[in-house]
Design a protein around this motif. Structure first.
Motif, short mmCIF file in Angstrom:
data_model
loop_
_atom_site.label_atom_id
_atom_site.label_comp_id
_atom_site.label_asym_id
_atom_site.label_seq_id
_atom_site.Cartn_x
_atom_site.Cartn_y
_atom_site.Cartn_z
N THR A 241 0.84 -1.19 0.00
CA THR A 241 0.00 0.00 0.00
C THR A 241 0.88 1.25 0.00
N TRP A 250 -6.29 3.23 5.31
CA TRP A 250 -5.95 2.29 6.38
C TRP A 250 -7.16 1.85 7.21
N GLN A 259 -6.26 -8.77 6.38
CA GLN A 259 -5.34 -9.69 7.05
C GLN A 259 -6.03 -11.02 7.36
N LEU A 265 0.37 -7.09 5.09
CA LEU A 265 0.49 -5.71 4.64
C LEU A 265 1.95 -5.25 4.66
N GLY A 286 2.70 -5.57 10.28
CA GLY A 286 3.21 -5.39 8.94
C GLY A 286 4.71 -5.15 8.93
#
Length: 412
Positions: A241, A250, A259, A265, A286
């Motif tokens: 992202t 987000w 997830q 991520l 992440g």
């Protein structure tokens, strides 16, 4: 003439001492100067508008870099340093107009700054026209150092979109040396978004990763659910992202539980305000890369000095683009110490090609062919604990500058 346009900041022995001088245009002249004559630097960045915080952080870092590199004298090769600041307002036409004013009216000998790549692009040709070296930071678009835009007067201390892409791929390669995993991207539908995604796709596929899907969100959109639902359905192993500015996705990423669909991520760590927008992810778990966060650099003496001084001056830690301002100042002072204060491009450009200079993240050097700074970045974990004001980048390893060498795009 507006007050902001006619304020000249004279850096004296005391940090950030400022004298405001409103008067007539600077006399004709400029040039390379001589020992004892003021060194006039034009500094132009976003001091208002959407990227105001970027410009203000650059400004703070540039002052600190001058303080450190000149040992608190604010002189180089016997020349007192004088800075004239201009605000691009984050508008390319305004950026070009005010860059022209610095070069034509104020007769500056060097220019630095540009938070926005669009602002920088609008001004590049002026540096060739006026034969004036420009040190650009943090504008990151690859096009700045690519044909047909680049010219020999342009040096960039900041990183490129291509270096970001290679850093993200390096993180994936560290986890999956043989490649073979699936990746998708999510980015704004803008010049910035495509400039970040395109080199990532090329680098990821070259490294053996399968890019399943690329999704783009209009920058002014407040609902990213169509794109996120397609991503959730595709179920890549990793989602890269990319975002800058408001309307970040987000919260919706968290609400749609990508997830939970098995998606890990990955992203680059932005400035603190943007890290705060990532809090809804909570314990995101992440991973990613980081250009600068104040606890990460291994260059402890210089970085520790900058962190301490920034707390003293501003009662907070330095941010991402503070480091960039410091790097720009370091490059300028390093070069002028070598040239004895001479800014004539016939002397300064050969000096800066291949030149090493010290920064809060370590030593960088300007690549000879296109004057792009080669620099280390950091592989990180994103961590968050109850009470934290933002997601915190935690050190995993240094991504060495030799791992993230972008292609030369200027035809040299």
């Amino acid at each position: 003439m507006s007050l902001k346009k006619c304020i000249v900041l004279f850096l004296t022995l005391s940090m950030f001492a400022v004298m405001a001088a409103c008067g007539e245009s600077a006399p004709a002249g400029g040039g390379s100067g001589g020992e004892g004559s003021p060194l006039r630097i034009g500094a132009i960045t976003s001091l208002s508008g959407a990227l105001q915080s970027y410009g203000e952080d650059f400004q703070r870092g540039f002052y600190l870099g001058l303080e450190y590199m000149t040992n608190n004298t604010f002189t180089v090769a016997g020349r007192p340093i004088e800075i004239i600041w201009e605000d691009t307002t984050n508008t390319p036409d305004v950026a070009r107009e005010r860059t022209l004013s610095l070069l034509e009216r104020d007769r500056v000998e060097l220019v630095t700054g540009f938070a926005s790549s669009g602002d920088a692009m609008a001004s590049l040709a002026l540096f060739e026209e006026f034969r004036t070296v420009a040190v650009i930071d943090p504008a990151a678009a690859d096009a700045i150092i690519a044909a047909p835009n680049w010219n020999e007067y342009i040096f960039r201390t900041g990183r490129t979109s291509g270096q970001d892409a290679l850093a993200m791929v390096s993180v994936l390669q560290n986890l999956h040396p043989e490649g073979g995993v699936t990746v998708a991207t999510l980015a704004p539908d803008s010049t910035f978004g495509f400039a970040m995604v395109d080199p990532f796709i090329a680098a990821a596929e070259a490294a053996g990763f399968d890019v399943l899907l690329t999704e783009f969100i209009p920058p002014d959109a407040t609902d990213a659910s169509p794109q996120l639902l397609r991503l959730r359905s595709a179920a890549p192993q990793y989602l890269y992202t990319i975002w800058a500015g408001p309307n970040s996705p987000w919260i919706q990423i968290d609400e749609l539980d990508l997830q939970g669909a098995g998606v890990t991520l990955i992203t680059g760590a932005p400035e603190r305000d943007a890290l705060a927008a990532m809090i809804p992810l909570g314990q995101m778990g992440g991973i990613g890369f980081c250009v600068y966060y104040y606890t990460l650099p291994q260059n402890q003496h210089l970085n520790d000095w900058m962190v301490r001084r920034h707390f003293e001056e501003h009662n907070m830690a330095p941010d991402l683009f503070t480091s960039g301002g410091f790097a720009a100042a370091s490059a300028i002072i390093t070069a002028l110490e070598i040239t004895g204060g001479v800014t004539d491009p016939d002397v300064l450009i050969p000096t800066m090609r291949g030149m090493e200079f010290n920064t809060p993240t370590g030593m960088r050097y300007f690549r000879y062919e296109d004057h792009q700074a080669m620099q280390d970045l950091f592989e990180i974990d994103f961590t968050w604990q109850e009470g934290d004001e933002y997601m915190v980048p935690s050190f995993r390893r240094v991504i060495g500058r030799d791992e993230i060498v972008p292609p030369i795009l200027n035809g040299r």
